[in-house]
Design a protein around this motif. Structure first.
Motif, mmCIF file in Angstrom:
data_model
loop_
_atom_site.group_PDB
_atom_site.id
_atom_site.type_symbol
_atom_site.label_atom_id
_atom_site.label_comp_id
_atom_site.label_asym_id
_atom_site.label_seq_id
_atom_site.Cartn_x
_atom_site.Cartn_y
_atom_site.Cartn_z
ATOM 1 N N ALA A 44 -10.675 -18.775 -2.731
ATOM 2 C CA ALA A 44 -9.903 -19.825 -3.397
ATOM 3 C C ALA A 44 -8.417 -19.489 -3.268
ATOM 4 N N PRO A 45 -7.558 -20.505 -3.289
ATOM 5 C CA PRO A 45 -6.121 -20.250 -3.189
ATOM 6 C C PRO A 45 -5.585 -19.518 -4.416
ATOM 7 N N VAL A 46 -4.479 -18.795 -4.207
ATOM 8 C CA VAL A 46 -3.796 -18.059 -5.277
ATOM 9 C C VAL A 46 -2.398 -18.649 -5.416
ATOM 10 N N GLY A 47 -1.891 -18.690 -6.614
ATOM 11 C CA GLY A 47 -0.546 -19.239 -6.837
ATOM 12 C C GLY A 47 -0.637 -20.744 -6.997
ATOM 13 N N TYR A 48 -0.414 -21.457 -5.917
ATOM 14 C CA TYR A 48 -0.535 -22.916 -5.900
ATOM 15 C C TYR A 48 -2.001 -23.240 -5.617
ATOM 16 N N ASP A 53 -9.678 -24.172 0.133
ATOM 17 C CA ASP A 53 -9.961 -22.743 0.219
ATOM 18 C C ASP A 53 -9.468 -22.180 1.550
ATOM 19 N N PHE A 54 -9.207 -20.894 1.545
ATOM 20 C CA PHE A 54 -8.718 -20.182 2.726
ATOM 21 C C PHE A 54 -9.830 -19.427 3.425
ATOM 22 N N LEU A 55 -9.673 -19.254 4.728
ATOM 23 C CA LEU A 55 -10.385 -18.220 5.463
ATOM 24 C C LEU A 55 -9.372 -17.106 5.691
ATOM 25 N N ASN A 56 -9.819 -15.864 5.499
ATOM 26 C CA ASN A 56 -8.939 -14.700 5.620
ATOM 27 C C ASN A 56 -9.614 -13.591 6.411
ATOM 28 N N LEU A 57 -8.792 -12.831 7.117
ATOM 29 C CA LEU A 57 -9.249 -11.619 7.780
ATOM 30 C C LEU A 57 -8.076 -10.662 7.866
ATOM 31 N N VAL A 58 -8.365 -9.418 8.238
ATOM 32 C CA VAL A 58 -7.327 -8.433 8.507
ATOM 33 C C VAL A 58 -7.581 -7.873 9.898
ATOM 34 N N TRP A 89 3.382 -20.533 -1.366
ATOM 35 C CA TRP A 89 1.942 -20.280 -1.450
ATOM 36 C C TRP A 89 1.129 -21.551 -1.219
ATOM 37 N N GLY A 90 1.725 -22.529 -0.534
ATOM 38 C CA GLY A 90 1.058 -23.800 -0.298
ATOM 39 C C GLY A 90 0.158 -23.771 0.920
ATOM 40 N N PRO A 91 -0.418 -24.933 1.250
ATOM 41 C CA PRO A 91 -1.326 -25.041 2.391
ATOM 42 C C PRO A 91 -0.625 -24.624 3.688
ATOM 43 N N ARG A 92 -1.400 -24.033 4.598
ATOM 44 C CA ARG A 92 -0.821 -23.621 5.873
ATOM 45 C C ARG A 92 -1.870 -23.514 6.957
ATOM 46 N N ASN A 110 14.151 -9.221 4.514
ATOM 47 C CA ASN A 110 13.110 -10.118 5.009
ATOM 48 C C ASN A 110 11.757 -9.431 5.236
ATOM 49 N N LEU A 111 11.631 -8.160 4.853
ATOM 50 C CA LEU A 111 10.378 -7.449 5.091
ATOM 51 C C LEU A 111 10.208 -6.329 4.070
ATOM 52 N N ILE A 112 9.083 -6.383 3.353
ATOM 53 C CA ILE A 112 8.719 -5.307 2.440
ATOM 54 C C ILE A 112 7.336 -4.816 2.839
ATOM 55 N N VAL A 113 7.241 -3.525 3.144
ATOM 56 C CA VAL A 113 5.983 -2.892 3.542
ATOM 57 C C VAL A 113 5.877 -1.577 2.783
ATOM 58 N N PRO A 114 4.739 -1.304 2.141
ATOM 59 C CA PRO A 114 3.541 -2.121 2.119
ATOM 60 C C PRO A 114 3.804 -3.469 1.446
ATOM 61 N N HIS A 115 2.979 -4.451 1.834
ATOM 62 C CA HIS A 115 3.136 -5.789 1.276
ATOM 63 C C HIS A 115 3.103 -5.682 -0.247
ATOM 64 N N PRO A 116 4.102 -6.266 -0.923
ATOM 65 C CA PRO A 116 4.251 -6.022 -2.366
ATOM 66 C C PRO A 116 3.102 -6.498 -3.253
ATOM 67 N N ARG A 117 2.330 -7.484 -2.826
ATOM 68 C CA ARG A 117 1.257 -7.998 -3.685
ATOM 69 C C ARG A 117 -0.146 -7.675 -3.165
ATOM 70 N N MET A 118 -0.241 -6.863 -2.133
ATOM 71 C CA MET A 118 -1.559 -6.626 -1.540
ATOM 72 C C MET A 118 -2.521 -5.938 -2.496
ATOM 73 N N GLY A 119 -2.036 -5.064 -3.353
ATOM 74 C CA GLY A 119 -2.908 -4.339 -4.267
ATOM 75 C C GLY A 119 -3.551 -5.191 -5.331
ATOM 76 N N GLU A 120 -3.017 -6.398 -5.532
ATOM 77 C CA GLU A 120 -3.588 -7.296 -6.545
ATOM 78 C C GLU A 120 -4.350 -8.456 -5.921
ATOM 79 N N ARG A 121 -4.561 -8.421 -4.633
ATOM 80 C CA ARG A 121 -5.216 -9.530 -3.941
ATOM 81 C C ARG A 121 -6.491 -9.063 -3.244
ATOM 82 N N ALA A 122 -7.615 -9.405 -3.844
ATOM 83 C CA ALA A 122 -8.893 -9.010 -3.259
ATOM 84 C C ALA A 122 -9.091 -9.629 -1.877
ATOM 85 N N PHE A 123 -8.534 -10.826 -1.641
ATOM 86 C CA PHE A 123 -8.714 -11.461 -0.335
ATOM 87 C C PHE A 123 -8.000 -10.681 0.772
ATOM 88 N N VAL A 124 -7.107 -9.767 0.396
ATOM 89 C CA VAL A 124 -6.464 -8.864 1.353
ATOM 90 C C VAL A 124 -7.195 -7.528 1.382
#
Length: 168
Positions: A44-48, A53-58, A89-92, A110-124
């Motif tokens: 399911a989408p996060v934020g907006y 729903d999204f498909l996700n992979l790494v 955080w809209g459709p893409r 323009n770049l923060i690594v590690p990604h700042p919200r990755m630890g709170e996102r199970a889809f990541v």
């Protein structure tokens, strides 16, 4: 050679096609090679939340690019696949986020690594830990862990990078 993990998501149109094309575009770049790809998960989408729903992979990549050059390559892939940035955080059609780059800690405008919200996102985290189960935070050294994978549903399990790149 640099090692990076990139999260890819899509929720507009042919989502699977967009994911495959994004991985193919990265892999076909002269200085990027996709070496591992996770299963594809639906979330399911996060934020907006008023969107599909999204498909996700790494994907794990090896690259001779520096982090800012890799970011530019990711943004070129997004643009080539019709990414429009209207709503945060809209459709893409496709979204590529650099999660990790070696063990670097990068804080640029323009770049923060590690990604700042990755630890709170199970889809990541779910797909990341599938292909790198012992990976940890580059600053703290603490292994990443999924505390709640609610809503992250296995959608398709490709048989490796080759199937995603060349298979139907």
């Amino acid at each position: 050679m640099n090692i990076s993990y990139i999260s890819i998501g899509s929720n507009i149109g042919d989502r699977l096609h967009h994911l495959k094309e994004a991985v193919r575009a990265l892999h076909s770049h002269g200085q990027i090679k996709a070496t591992k790809v996770s299963s594809i998960y639906e979330t399911a989408p996060v934020g907006y939340t008023e969107q599909a729903d999204f498909l996700n992979l790494v994907v794990r990549v090896e690259t001779s690019l520096d982090p800012h050059e890799l970011l530019a390559a990711c943004q070129n892939v997004e643009n080539s696949l019709g990414r429009v940035r209207d709503i945060r955080w809209g459709p893409r059609t496709v979204d590529l986020d650099i999660l990790l780059f070696n063990n670097d800690n990068i804080e640029a405008e323009n770049l923060i690594v590690p990604h700042p919200r990755m630890g709170e996102r199970a889809f990541v985290l779910v797909p990341l830990l599938e292909i790198a189960p012992t990976i940890g935070h580059p600053v703290t050294g603490i292994p990443f862990a999924v505390t709640d994978d609610d809503g992250v549903v296995l959608w398709k399990k490709p048989e490796g990078v080759e199937q995603l790149l060349f298979g139907e």
